[in-house]
Write a protein that holds these residues in place. Structure first.
Motif, mmCIF file in Angstrom:
data_model
loop_
_atom_site.group_PDB
_atom_site.id
_atom_site.type_symbol
_atom_site.label_atom_id
_atom_site.label_comp_id
_atom_site.label_asym_id
_atom_site.label_seq_id
_atom_site.Cartn_x
_atom_site.Cartn_y
_atom_site.Cartn_z
ATOM 1 N N ASP A 1 0.848 -1.191 0.000
ATOM 2 C CA ASP A 1 0.000 0.000 0.000
ATOM 3 C C ASP A 1 0.886 1.243 0.000
ATOM 4 O O ASP A 1 2.046 1.201 0.432
ATOM 5 N N TRP A 2 0.295 2.349 -0.460
ATOM 6 C CA TRP A 2 1.050 3.602 -0.574
ATOM 7 C C TRP A 2 0.187 4.770 -0.142
ATOM 8 O O TRP A 2 -1.011 4.817 -0.423
ATOM 9 N N HIS A 3 0.804 5.720 0.566
ATOM 10 C CA HIS A 3 0.138 6.973 0.919
ATOM 11 C C HIS A 3 1.112 8.116 0.656
ATOM 12 O O HIS A 3 2.243 8.119 1.154
ATOM 13 N N THR A 4 0.689 9.105 -0.136
ATOM 14 C CA THR A 4 1.543 10.246 -0.471
ATOM 15 C C THR A 4 1.467 11.320 0.611
ATOM 16 O O THR A 4 0.382 11.758 0.987
ATOM 17 N N PHE A 5 2.633 11.733 1.100
ATOM 18 C CA PHE A 5 2.717 12.827 2.060
ATOM 19 C C PHE A 5 2.869 14.172 1.365
ATOM 20 O O PHE A 5 2.291 15.163 1.770
ATOM 21 N N ARG A 6 3.710 14.225 0.337
ATOM 22 C CA ARG A 6 3.984 15.498 -0.322
ATOM 23 C C ARG A 6 4.322 15.276 -1.798
ATOM 24 O O ARG A 6 4.787 14.209 -2.185
ATOM 25 N N THR A 7 4.052 16.302 -2.588
ATOM 26 C CA THR A 7 4.371 16.290 -4.016
ATOM 27 C C THR A 7 5.422 17.355 -4.278
ATOM 28 O O THR A 7 5.220 18.521 -3.935
ATOM 29 N N GLU A 8 6.545 16.958 -4.871
ATOM 30 C CA GLU A 8 7.679 17.858 -5.043
ATOM 31 C C GLU A 8 8.029 18.005 -6.530
ATOM 32 O O GLU A 8 8.707 17.153 -7.102
ATOM 33 N N PRO A 9 7.570 19.078 -7.183
ATOM 34 C CA PRO A 9 7.941 19.294 -8.586
ATOM 35 C C PRO A 9 9.421 19.645 -8.713
ATOM 36 O O PRO A 9 10.027 20.182 -7.775
ATOM 37 N N LEU A 10 10.006 19.336 -9.857
ATOM 38 C CA LEU A 10 11.395 19.714 -10.093
ATOM 39 C C LEU A 10 11.525 21.232 -10.164
ATOM 40 O O LEU A 10 10.644 21.918 -10.695
ATOM 41 N N VAL A 11 12.639 21.752 -9.637
ATOM 42 C CA VAL A 11 12.937 23.180 -9.691
ATOM 43 C C VAL A 11 14.412 23.364 -10.012
ATOM 44 O O VAL A 11 15.243 22.474 -9.780
ATOM 45 N N LEU A 12 14.729 24.516 -10.555
ATOM 46 C CA LEU A 12 16.124 24.906 -10.739
ATOM 47 C C LEU A 12 16.616 25.492 -9.424
ATOM 48 O O LEU A 12 15.988 26.395 -8.856
ATOM 49 N N LEU A 13 17.737 25.002 -8.950
ATOM 50 C CA LEU A 13 18.329 25.477 -7.699
ATOM 51 C C LEU A 13 19.575 26.290 -8.033
ATOM 52 O O LEU A 13 20.486 25.807 -8.714
ATOM 53 N N THR A 14 19.597 27.538 -7.568
ATOM 54 C CA THR A 14 20.731 28.426 -7.840
ATOM 55 C C THR A 14 21.178 29.103 -6.551
ATOM 56 O O THR A 14 20.446 29.103 -5.546
ATOM 57 N N PRO A 15 22.379 29.721 -6.569
ATOM 58 C CA PRO A 15 22.756 30.552 -5.422
ATOM 59 C C PRO A 15 21.731 31.668 -5.232
ATOM 60 O O PRO A 15 21.101 32.122 -6.196
ATOM 61 N N VAL B 1 25.688 24.380 -4.298
ATOM 62 C CA VAL B 1 25.015 25.486 -4.995
ATOM 63 C C VAL B 1 25.163 26.771 -4.185
ATOM 64 O O VAL B 1 25.443 27.845 -4.738
ATOM 65 N N ASP B 2 24.983 26.689 -2.891
ATOM 66 C CA ASP B 2 25.121 27.859 -2.020
ATOM 67 C C ASP B 2 26.509 28.490 -2.139
ATOM 68 O O ASP B 2 26.655 29.713 -2.099
ATOM 69 N N ARG B 3 27.523 27.643 -2.338
ATOM 70 C CA ARG B 3 28.895 28.147 -2.443
ATOM 71 C C ARG B 3 29.216 28.668 -3.841
ATOM 72 O O ARG B 3 30.347 29.048 -4.124
ATOM 73 N N GLY B 4 28.233 28.678 -4.735
ATOM 74 C CA GLY B 4 28.445 29.210 -6.068
ATOM 75 C C GLY B 4 29.176 28.277 -7.004
ATOM 76 O O GLY B 4 29.766 28.711 -8.003
ATOM 77 N N LEU B 5 29.129 26.974 -6.723
ATOM 78 C CA LEU B 5 29.879 26.011 -7.535
ATOM 79 C C LEU B 5 29.068 25.435 -8.684
ATOM 80 O O LEU B 5 29.570 24.609 -9.447
ATOM 81 N N GLY B 6 27.825 25.852 -8.813
ATOM 82 C CA GLY B 6 27.001 25.376 -9.907
ATOM 83 C C GLY B 6 25.534 25.508 -9.594
ATOM 84 O O GLY B 6 25.145 26.014 -8.527
ATOM 85 N N VAL B 7 24.706 25.062 -10.539
ATOM 86 C CA VAL B 7 23.259 25.029 -10.345
ATOM 87 C C VAL B 7 22.815 23.573 -10.435
ATOM 88 O O VAL B 7 23.583 22.700 -10.843
ATOM 89 N N SER B 8 21.565 23.317 -10.069
ATOM 90 C CA SER B 8 21.100 21.936 -10.105
ATOM 91 C C SER B 8 19.616 21.881 -10.430
ATOM 92 O O SER B 8 18.891 22.881 -10.314
ATOM 93 N N LEU B 9 19.162 20.701 -10.826
ATOM 94 C CA LEU B 9 17.757 20.431 -11.101
ATOM 95 C C LEU B 9 17.316 19.346 -10.139
ATOM 96 O O LEU B 9 17.742 18.190 -10.250
ATOM 97 N N VAL B 10 16.491 19.715 -9.165
ATOM 98 C CA VAL B 10 16.164 18.814 -8.059
ATOM 99 C C VAL B 10 14.686 18.927 -7.691
ATOM 100 O O VAL B 10 14.020 19.898 -8.053
ATOM 101 N N PRO B 11 14.166 17.947 -6.950
ATOM 102 C CA PRO B 11 12.799 18.081 -6.428
ATOM 103 C C PRO B 11 12.718 19.243 -5.444
ATOM 104 O O PRO B 11 13.690 19.567 -4.763
#
Length: 304
Positions: free
Chosen positions: A157-171, A228-238
């Motif tokens: 069985d499965w129950h969803t707690f949260r839905t997390e769309p992908l976002v671009l993460l930047t400094p 990302v916080d240190r300015g070493l790149g960006v990312s695509l994450v939930p």
């Protein structure tokens, strides 16, 4: 077989000392040693080895150790169910992905154990796929994971707690006019393609023909947020909660197209022997998630 023999054996091996096991069991060291000897005689093999004051399991002892723990847990659960149907007892064997181990799981367990002090728990961290397998094989009662990208078996069985769309993460200091252009031009910190969120991100990049300038590939969202916080790149994450980490200042940007979503929830086996504990955890965790959502505790809404 006397379960007390098993309990003595498990304590001796886990604590590495007959004397310490005796203190925990409120027995004399001689009584504990005798129990272990009785178990060895019944099984016809040596289970513990002594090296000075230290005691450890033999190869045969290691082979039965996990099963001995399971038997003792099942006996404790059985006694709890018989003794008091109003109070929950026994041990919940729960798995959790990293982001949930640092947030939802400890909060829900704290609520649950406050209500039911006779309960106990065993926690196992891991990737969503590994924990999924352990739930389906019965090694775990339940797990808080990202829903796999395939149909779940009817035994679960499965129950969803949260839905997390992908976002671009930047400094936090970076301004973005075009998300896709940023993904193309900035150094890219890839989310591990062996996990659900990384697979969703990879599929999105492929769908839109984006070949980022990859700098590294990591399986930890906290580590990605730090880089990302240190300015070493960006990312695509939930869209989880990177701003909850002390010292992290990042910005989330919504994708221009329909964003794939990672579903985070609870997976459990329908035939689980500790289904009452699973349902109690589900209730506590779901209440916490709904309260956080209603009161706006999710930080850093994605910008466009």
């Amino acid at each position: 077989m006397d379960s007390r023999y098993l309990q003595s054996f498990v304590f001796v091996v886990e604590l590495g000392s007959i004397a310490e096991a005796a203190r925990r069991l409120d027995l004399t060291p001689a009584a504990v040693a005798q129990r272990v000897k009785m178990l060895e005689a019944e099984l016809g093999t040596t289970l513990v080895r002594r090296s000075g004051r230290t005691v450890g399991a033999t190869e045969a002892g290691e082979r039965i150790l996990a099963r001995a723990r399971t038997v003792l847990h099942d006996i404790r659960d059985l006694r709890s169910d018989i003794e008091d149907t109003d109070q929950l007892g026994g041990q919940l064997r729960l798995g959790g992905m990293a982001t949930m181990m640092a947030s939802l799981i400890p909060d829900a367990l704290a609520v649950l154990l406050n209500r039911h002090p006779q309960m106990d728990f065993y926690l196992e961290p891991g990737t969503s796929l590994d924990l999924y397998r352990k739930v389906t094989t019965g090694d775990l009662d339940a797990a808080v994971i990202a829903q796999p990208l395939f149909n779940l078996p009817k035994s679960c069985d499965w129950h969803t707690f949260r839905t997390e769309p992908l976002v671009l993460l930047t400094p936090a200091t970076m301004h973005v006019n075009d998300v896709h252009a940023t993904l193309l031009t900035e150094p890219f910190i890839r989310y591990d393609r062996n996990v659900v969120g990384g697979q969703l991100a990879d599929a999105y990049l492929r769908q839109h023909g984006i070949k980022p300038q990859q700098r590294c590939e990591l399986d930890g969202l906290a580590a990605i947020a730090t880089l990302v916080d240190r300015g070493l790149g960006v990312s695509l994450v939930p869209d989880w909660a990177p701003t909850e980490y002390p010292g992290i200042s990042v910005r989330k940007w919504a994708l221009p197209n329909v964003a794939p979503k990672r579903l985070v929830g609870l997976l459990w086996g329908r035939s689980c022997a500790r289904i009452r504990l699973v349902q109690a955890f589900l209730g506590a965790a779901d209440s916490i998630e709904r309260e956080r959502h209603e009161h706006g505790h999710k930080h850093g809404k994605p910008r466009r």
